[in-house]
Design a protein around this motif. Structure first.
Motif, PDB file in Angstrom:
ATOM      1  N   ASP A   1       0.824  -1.204   0.000  1.00  0.00           N
ATOM      2  CA  ASP A   1       0.000   0.000   0.000  1.00  0.00           C
ATOM      3  C   ASP A   1       0.864   1.262   0.000  1.00  0.00           C
ATOM      4  O   ASP A   1       0.635   2.188  -0.780  1.00  0.00           O
ATOM      5  N   SER A   2       1.888   1.291   0.850  1.00  0.00           N
ATOM      6  CA  SER A   2       2.744   2.478   0.956  1.00  0.00           C
ATOM      7  C   SER A   2       3.532   2.733  -0.321  1.00  0.00           C
ATOM      8  O   SER A   2       3.837   3.878  -0.651  1.00  0.00           O
ATOM      9  N   ALA A   3       3.865   1.649  -1.047  1.00  0.00           N
ATOM     10  CA  ALA A   3       4.634   1.805  -2.277  1.00  0.00           C
ATOM     11  C   ALA A   3       3.767   2.144  -3.480  1.00  0.00           C
ATOM     12  O   ALA A   3       4.271   2.334  -4.588  1.00  0.00           O
ATOM     13  N   GLY A   4       2.447   2.234  -3.270  1.00  0.00           N
ATOM     14  CA  GLY A   4       1.562   2.681  -4.338  1.00  0.00           C
ATOM     15  C   GLY A   4       0.982   1.593  -5.218  1.00  0.00           C
ATOM     16  O   GLY A   4       0.510   1.871  -6.316  1.00  0.00           O
ATOM     17  N   PHE A   5       0.989   0.349  -4.746  1.00  0.00           N
ATOM     18  CA  PHE A   5       0.441  -0.753  -5.527  1.00  0.00           C
ATOM     19  C   PHE A   5      -0.979  -1.084  -5.070  1.00  0.00           C
ATOM     20  O   PHE A   5      -1.415  -0.669  -4.005  1.00  0.00           O
ATOM     21  N   ASP A   6      -1.676  -1.870  -5.895  1.00  0.00           N
ATOM     22  CA  ASP A   6      -3.037  -2.298  -5.582  1.00  0.00           C
ATOM     23  C   ASP A   6      -2.958  -3.527  -4.681  1.00  0.00           C
ATOM     24  O   ASP A   6      -2.488  -4.591  -5.106  1.00  0.00           O
ATOM     25  N   THR A   7      -3.444  -3.419  -3.448  1.00  0.00           N
ATOM     26  CA  THR A   7      -3.369  -4.536  -2.506  1.00  0.00           C
ATOM     27  C   THR A   7      -4.195  -5.739  -2.966  1.00  0.00           C
ATOM     28  O   THR A   7      -3.971  -6.855  -2.499  1.00  0.00           O
ATOM     29  N   ARG A   8      -5.118  -5.526  -3.899  1.00  0.00           N
ATOM     30  CA  ARG A   8      -5.917  -6.636  -4.399  1.00  0.00           C
ATOM     31  C   ARG A   8      -5.110  -7.590  -5.268  1.00  0.00           C
ATOM     32  O   ARG A   8      -5.566  -8.677  -5.611  1.00  0.00           O
ATOM     33  N   GLY A   9      -3.916  -7.173  -5.619  1.00  0.00           N
ATOM     34  CA  GLY A   9      -3.060  -8.069  -6.377  1.00  0.00           C
ATOM     35  C   GLY A   9      -2.699  -9.321  -5.612  1.00  0.00           C
ATOM     36  O   GLY A   9      -2.452 -10.385  -6.197  1.00  0.00           O
ATOM     37  N   MET A  10      -2.688  -9.220  -4.276  1.00  0.00           N
ATOM     38  CA  MET A  10      -2.313 -10.357  -3.449  1.00  0.00           C
ATOM     39  C   MET A  10      -3.317 -11.516  -3.581  1.00  0.00           C
ATOM     40  O   MET A  10      -2.959 -12.604  -4.032  1.00  0.00           O
ATOM     41  N   PRO A  11      -4.598 -11.343  -3.214  1.00  0.00           N
ATOM     42  CA  PRO A  11      -5.551 -12.456  -3.352  1.00  0.00           C
ATOM     43  C   PRO A  11      -5.836 -12.815  -4.803  1.00  0.00           C
ATOM     44  O   PRO A  11      -6.110 -13.975  -5.113  1.00  0.00           O
ATOM     45  N   ALA A  12      -5.773 -11.836  -5.712  1.00  0.00           N
ATOM     46  CA  ALA A  12      -6.055 -12.124  -7.121  1.00  0.00           C
ATOM     47  C   ALA A  12      -5.063 -13.128  -7.684  1.00  0.00           C
ATOM     48  O   ALA A  12      -5.430 -14.025  -8.461  1.00  0.00           O
ATOM     49  N   PHE A  13      -3.806 -13.009  -7.285  1.00  0.00           N
ATOM     50  CA  PHE A  13      -2.787 -13.914  -7.793  1.00  0.00           C
ATOM     51  C   PHE A  13      -3.036 -15.340  -7.313  1.00  0.00           C
ATOM     52  O   PHE A  13      -2.887 -16.306  -8.068  1.00  0.00           O
ATOM     53  N   PHE A  14      -3.487 -15.477  -6.082  1.00  0.00           N
ATOM     54  CA  PHE A  14      -3.749 -16.806  -5.567  1.00  0.00           C
ATOM     55  C   PHE A  14      -4.976 -17.438  -6.197  1.00  0.00           C
ATOM     56  O   PHE A  14      -5.031 -18.648  -6.396  1.00  0.00           O
ATOM     57  N   GLU A  15      -5.949 -16.635  -6.543  1.00  0.00           N
ATOM     58  CA  GLU A  15      -7.110 -17.169  -7.257  1.00  0.00           C
ATOM     59  C   GLU A  15      -6.689 -17.682  -8.628  1.00  0.00           C
ATOM     60  O   GLU A  15      -7.149 -18.734  -9.085  1.00  0.00           O
ATOM     61  N   THR A  16      -5.815 -16.956  -9.290  1.00  0.00           N
ATOM     62  CA  THR A  16      -5.300 -17.384 -10.593  1.00  0.00           C
ATOM     63  C   THR A  16      -4.588 -18.724 -10.471  1.00  0.00           C
ATOM     64  O   THR A  16      -4.776 -19.623 -11.296  1.00  0.00           O
TER      65      THR A  16
END
Length: 475
Positions: free
Chosen positions: A202-217
């Motif tokens: 979050d602090s580095a400016g990324f989308d935190t939703r990338g975390m669970p989305a990758f695991f769903e993939t």
């Protein structure tokens, strides 16, 4: 000892709650390892990393991961932790963290990710493990004060988690399995790493939703292929309930559409362009462009240029570069391909002109620097090469390539002392002190240097011998 293969992902994203707040940093009082001990372990691991043939030797891809990793690390709670990021040539979807900030990423992880935030989510979690000193604290429980032995144990653990029979000379399979059972991450460690990783993301400016989305993939990709799931899913089974829990907690935060760097798509496509035959890659990119099934049109044309260069279809590759220069934002990775096409065309004068023009736009791009240096060495332009090294080496003082380049140049010129001296400095930067001492000893014994050069070589030899003696006392 070679880097053990395959390396596996050492962590898994466990549920967390933002409201819980961040945990305190891992306390060194809970371990017999000091920060210096961790760094020594990291140096031993990096020595084996460099000695292996599994590290991807591509400055553009490595620089991208290094830049992304340090961007995330700059947002971590521990601003003083040193990190080494690198890429491993392995199509499995994996990454790993080791004591002292050693973090490796498999090529398969980069090609599987849909966007940059997914890769950042993995790296953020691994950085979380490092700054919490999880693995160092668990290794310390072995009650063994030998830093070198701990480095060996750490490397053996990597193999034990995936393929125990590959531990080879490091440890027996039985011993490696025993170590694995003793130092598996705890649920609390995973929660800590998740919390820290989320804050970093979050602090580095990324989308935190990338975390669970990758695991769903990952889960969808392995659902119908028994036994072929990614290694870390087999080690830490991922259920739909756990993914849902992570996603629900992430969605408590405000939505952010992160701006993705064009380098992510170019790096991903560069890796994909080298899988299979050149013709199959060309057909894939052409079909993607025709069907408009892509995240980045420019990246598809970039991949097509690379695949055509592999064939080699230099005229076709040149047309793709022309399209990119007209339709895509300027990018150093595009110019790197243009210079490679010129070199493949066997026109040194044209290639040199391309390099000079490209470096005037992107003077710090290492792929261009490396390529131009190789061209100057091949065309035996010693004075230009020494000037290039002098201009660029100050920016990358820890890059062994420049010293190796000097050694090759001095070998060509028959300068024995300078050849061994440069090779010795290259070994220092590859964490191989023993080999560095051997080369510096040869430099000090050479008879073709002047008094000043000889004195420098002898002084450096004494310094390196002292460092090697210090490392032996740590065992």
């Amino acid at each position: 000892m070679k880097l053990l293969y395959p390396i596996v992902f050492l962590s898994f994203f466990a549920p967390w709650v933002l409201a819980d707040g961040l945990p305190e940093l891992g306390d060194y009082s809970a371990t017999v390892l000091s920060p210096l001990d961790e760094q020594r372990i990291a140096d031993e691991i990096m020595r084996d990393v460099y000695a292996s043939n599994q590290v991807l030797e591509d400055p553009e891809i490595n620089d991208y991961i290094d830049s992304l990793g340090h961007r995330l690390a700059a947002s971590s709670p521990d601003k003083y932790q040193h990190f080494n990021f690198f890429v491993v040539k392995d199509n499995s979807i994996n990454a790993f963290a080791m004591p002292g900030g050693v973090i490796g990423v498999h090529t398969g992880l980069l090609t599987a990710a849909n966007n940059e935030s997914e890769v950042a989510g993995v790296l953020g979690h691994e950085i979380g493990h490092v700054v919490q000193h999880h693995l160092a604290r668990m290794l310390a429980k072995q009650k063994n004060d030998s830093v070198i032995t701990m480095a060996t144990m750490a490397l053996a653990l990597l193999a034990a988690r995936s393929n125990p029979q590959l531990t080879g000379g490091a440890l027996t399979a039985a011993t490696a399995n025993s170590i694995q059972k003793q130092i598996d991450y705890t649920r609390e460690h995973e929660r800590e790493a998740d919390r820290v990783g989320l804050q970093i993301l979050d602090s580095a400016g990324f989308d935190t939703r990338g975390m669970p989305a990758f695991f769903e993939t990952l889960q969808k990709g392995s659902r119908f292929s028994e036994g072929s799931a990614p290694a870390f899913l087999r080690t830490h089974p991922l259920t739909s309930e756990r993914i849902a829990d992570v996603r629900n907690r992430v969605e408590q935060t405000a939505y952010r559409q992160a701006k993705e760097s064009p380098e992510f798509q170019f790096v991903k496509i560069k890796l994909l362009s080298n899988i299979g035959t050149a013709d199959s890659a060309i057909n894939t990119f052409r079909n993607n462009l025709q069907d408009k099934t892509y995240s980045s049109e420019a990246a598809q044309h970039y991949g097509l240029a690379l695949a055509m260069l592999r064939k080699p279809d230099l005229a076709g590759a040149s047309k793709e570069i022309e399209w990119l220069r007209k339709n895509a934002p300027p990018n150093a990775m595009i110019e790197t391909v243009a210079t490679q096409i010129a070199v493949a065309g066997k026109s040194p004068a044209d290639a040199e002109k391309q390099y000079v023009n490209a470096l005037s736009q992107y003077p710090d791009h290492r792929a261009l620097i490396y390529g131009y240096a190789d061209l100057l060495l091949a065309t035996r332009q010693a004075d230009k090469l020494l000037k290039l090294i002098g201009d660029k080496q100050e920016q990358y003082p820890d890059d062994p390539y420049f010293y190796e380049l000097k050694s090759r140049l001095y070998t060509m010129q028959g300068k024995t002392m300078l050849r061994h001296q440069a090779q010795g400095e290259a070994y220092v930067r590859r964490y191989n002190l023993r080999a560095a001492v051997e080369q510096m000893d040869l430099a000090a014994k050479a008879t073709d240097g002047d008094f000043y050069q000889q004195s420098i070589a002898e002084a450096r030899l004494n310094q390196l011998r002292q460092q090697l003696d210090d490392k032996k006392r740590d065992k």
